[in-house]
Design a protein around this motif. Structure first.
Motif, mmCIF file in Angstrom:
data_model
loop_
_atom_site.group_PDB
_atom_site.id
_atom_site.type_symbol
_atom_site.label_atom_id
_atom_site.label_comp_id
_atom_site.label_asym_id
_atom_site.label_seq_id
_atom_site.Cartn_x
_atom_site.Cartn_y
_atom_site.Cartn_z
ATOM 1 N N ALA A 191 0.851 -1.185 0.000
ATOM 2 C CA ALA A 191 0.000 0.000 0.000
ATOM 3 C C ALA A 191 0.885 1.233 0.000
ATOM 4 C CB ALA A 191 -0.915 0.016 1.224
ATOM 5 N N GLN A 192 0.568 2.179 -0.864
ATOM 6 C CA GLN A 192 1.350 3.397 -0.915
ATOM 7 C C GLN A 192 1.324 4.092 0.449
ATOM 8 O OE1 GLN A 192 0.316 6.035 -4.127
ATOM 9 N NE2 GLN A 192 0.389 4.423 -5.677
ATOM 10 N N GLY A 193 2.509 4.432 0.946
ATOM 11 C CA GLY A 193 2.600 5.135 2.210
ATOM 12 C C GLY A 193 2.759 4.241 3.423
ATOM 13 N N TRP A 194 2.787 2.892 3.216
ATOM 14 C CA TRP A 194 2.934 1.979 4.345
ATOM 15 C C TRP A 194 4.144 1.094 4.118
ATOM 16 C CZ3 TRP A 194 0.001 2.910 8.506
ATOM 17 C CH2 TRP A 194 -1.104 3.724 8.311
ATOM 18 N N ALA A 195 4.899 0.849 5.202
ATOM 19 C CA ALA A 195 6.202 0.215 5.072
ATOM 20 C C ALA A 195 6.112 -1.273 4.765
ATOM 21 C CB ALA A 195 7.007 0.443 6.363
ATOM 22 N N ASP A 196 5.257 -2.001 5.482
ATOM 23 C CA ASP A 196 5.256 -3.458 5.395
ATOM 24 C C ASP A 196 4.107 -3.965 4.537
ATOM 25 O OD1 ASP A 196 7.468 -3.671 7.122
ATOM 26 O OD2 ASP A 196 6.146 -3.514 8.877
ATOM 27 N N PRO A 197 4.281 -5.122 3.883
ATOM 28 C CA PRO A 197 3.168 -5.728 3.158
ATOM 29 C C PRO A 197 2.011 -6.063 4.090
ATOM 30 C CG PRO A 197 5.255 -6.746 2.532
ATOM 31 C CD PRO A 197 5.539 -5.882 3.724
ATOM 32 N N LEU A 198 0.821 -6.027 3.576
ATOM 33 C CA LEU A 198 -0.393 -6.266 4.349
ATOM 34 C C LEU A 198 -0.918 -7.674 4.063
ATOM 35 C CD1 LEU A 198 -2.162 -2.873 3.524
ATOM 36 C CD2 LEU A 198 -0.635 -3.385 5.453
ATOM 37 N N PRO A 199 -1.077 -8.535 5.093
ATOM 38 C CA PRO A 199 -1.612 -9.880 4.863
ATOM 39 C C PRO A 199 -3.133 -9.857 4.745
ATOM 40 C CG PRO A 199 -1.091 -9.585 7.170
ATOM 41 C CD PRO A 199 -0.684 -8.310 6.489
ATOM 42 N N VAL A 200 -3.654 -10.604 3.784
ATOM 43 C CA VAL A 200 -5.101 -10.694 3.556
ATOM 44 C C VAL A 200 -5.463 -12.170 3.345
ATOM 45 C CG1 VAL A 200 -7.058 -9.949 2.139
ATOM 46 C CG2 VAL A 200 -5.094 -8.418 2.450
ATOM 47 N N THR A 201 -6.534 -12.612 3.990
ATOM 48 C CA THR A 201 -7.072 -13.961 3.790
ATOM 49 C C THR A 201 -8.225 -13.882 2.801
ATOM 50 O OG1 THR A 201 -6.492 -14.605 6.053
ATOM 51 C CG2 THR A 201 -8.170 -15.928 4.929
ATOM 52 N N TRP A 202 -8.281 -14.826 1.851
ATOM 53 C CA TRP A 202 -9.379 -14.818 0.890
ATOM 54 C C TRP A 202 -9.829 -16.237 0.591
ATOM 55 C CZ3 TRP A 202 -8.908 -17.047 -4.042
ATOM 56 C CH2 TRP A 202 -7.607 -17.406 -4.421
ATOM 57 N N THR A 203 -11.065 -16.346 0.124
ATOM 58 C CA THR A 203 -11.601 -17.661 -0.229
ATOM 59 C C THR A 203 -12.722 -17.486 -1.243
ATOM 60 O OG1 THR A 203 -12.459 -19.743 0.675
ATOM 61 C CG2 THR A 203 -13.363 -17.720 1.592
ATOM 62 N N CYS A 204 -13.060 -18.607 -1.895
ATOM 63 C CA CYS A 204 -14.129 -18.611 -2.902
ATOM 64 C C CYS A 204 -15.127 -19.721 -2.602
ATOM 65 C CB CYS A 204 -13.570 -18.861 -4.305
ATOM 66 S SG CYS A 204 -12.600 -17.519 -4.991
ATOM 67 N N THR A 205 -16.365 -19.494 -3.017
ATOM 68 C CA THR A 205 -17.368 -20.543 -3.125
ATOM 69 C C THR A 205 -17.772 -20.592 -4.594
ATOM 70 O OG1 THR A 205 -19.213 -19.020 -2.740
ATOM 71 C CG2 THR A 205 -18.185 -20.024 -0.787
ATOM 72 N N PRO A 206 -18.695 -21.451 -4.994
ATOM 73 C CA PRO A 206 -19.092 -21.454 -6.402
ATOM 74 C C PRO A 206 -19.628 -20.120 -6.913
ATOM 75 C CG PRO A 206 -19.796 -23.484 -5.366
ATOM 76 C CD PRO A 206 -19.257 -22.612 -4.262
ATOM 77 N N SER A 207 -20.131 -19.260 -6.023
ATOM 78 C CA SER A 207 -20.773 -18.027 -6.471
ATOM 79 C C SER A 207 -20.122 -16.754 -5.959
ATOM 80 C CB SER A 207 -22.252 -18.007 -6.047
ATOM 81 O OG SER A 207 -22.940 -19.151 -6.500
ATOM 82 N N PHE A 208 -19.215 -16.842 -4.975
ATOM 83 C CA PHE A 208 -18.695 -15.638 -4.338
ATOM 84 C C PHE A 208 -17.189 -15.729 -4.110
ATOM 85 C CE2 PHE A 208 -23.120 -15.889 -3.051
ATOM 86 C CZ PHE A 208 -23.559 -14.585 -3.218
ATOM 87 N N ILE A 209 -16.592 -14.550 -3.966
ATOM 88 C CA ILE A 209 -15.221 -14.423 -3.498
ATOM 89 C C ILE A 209 -15.223 -13.380 -2.391
ATOM 90 C CG2 ILE A 209 -14.689 -12.719 -5.302
ATOM 91 C CD1 ILE A 209 -11.799 -13.788 -5.249
ATOM 92 N N VAL A 210 -14.489 -13.654 -1.307
ATOM 93 C CA VAL A 210 -14.473 -12.767 -0.151
ATOM 94 C C VAL A 210 -13.052 -12.652 0.370
ATOM 95 C CG1 VAL A 210 -14.974 -14.600 1.507
ATOM 96 C CG2 VAL A 210 -15.573 -12.246 2.084
#
Length: 223
Positions: A191-210
């Motif tokens: 992210a611009q302006g932030w020193a460290d990478p940001l961890p994000v968890t994600w997953t999918c179902t047949p119809s959605f991604i979150v």
């Protein structure tokens, strides 16, 4: 055009999303979800129905009188999920109205943070104790708004954007976020302006991604 999932399929996918995201939450934080138009709230820890009366009712919606019924239902479901997530996180006061702050983010009660999202007939909310920074974003797969190659990046960026936006106090541009990697349900974003990478968890179902972002606060900006 892909047909919309039935209410039964929506519920199955909601339960799958809740159970998959739950391990990413630190102690004291809670995730709740609902199928739009159904008077039942769900949590991942019990995988059972949770009656809305277990959470304080949210204040009346502040939407224009001409707002479509689906939009009203989406907003109401999201606020009910937020009220329950807050109650499970320890909040004992009245349910907040989650009015928008100057940055556009919902205003959470003092001592708590959170995020909510709704799309395609599902609503999700996450809440926990401050100083955690929380962000969650949900999109239907096959959304006409985003080509397939951009959808994952959009959801990851929006999730991180929501988490950092509340701490920064002024709006970010989601374009300021760039994925470094996004394999096996885990991603790192810069992210611009932030020193460290940001961890994000994600997953999918047949119809959605979150995507769900959980960050400590304060975060140090880039020097």
């Amino acid at each position: 055009m892909t047909p919309s999932p039935t209410p039964q399929l929506l519920l199955q996918e909601l339960q799958a999303l809740l159970l998959t995201l739950h391990p990413a939450l630190p102690p004291g934080s809670h995730l709740c979800g609902a199928v739009t138009g159904q008077a039942v709230l769900w949590t991942p820890t019990t995988s059972t129905q949770t009656a809305p009366h277990c959470a304080p009712p949210p204040p009346p919606l502040r939407l224009p009188p001409h707002a479509p019924q689906r939009r009203v239902q989406d907003h109401q479901a999201g606020r009910q999920c937020a009220a329950l997530a807050l109650r499970l996180a320890g909040h004992t006061g009245p349910a907040p109205d989650l009015a928008r702050s100057r940055s556009g983010a919902p205003t959470w009660p003092p001592g708590y943070s959170g995020s909510l999202t709704h799309a395609g007939g599902l609503s999700l909310a996450v809440a926990g104790p401050a100083p955690l920074l929380l962000g969650i974003d949900l999109e239907p797969l096959g959304s006409a708004a985003f080509p397939p190659e951009r959808l994952l990046r959009h959801v990851l960026s929006e999730s991180a954007f929501k988490a950092l936006n509340a701490a920064r106090g002024v709006p970010f541009d989601p374009a300021h976020f760039s994925p470094l990697c996004a394999a096996s349900g885990r991603a790192l974003l810069t992210a611009q302006g932030w020193a460290d990478p940001l961890p994000v968890t994600w997953t999918c179902t047949p119809s959605f991604i979150v995507a769900l972002t959980v960050l400590p606060s304060p975060l140090l900006p880039a020097s």
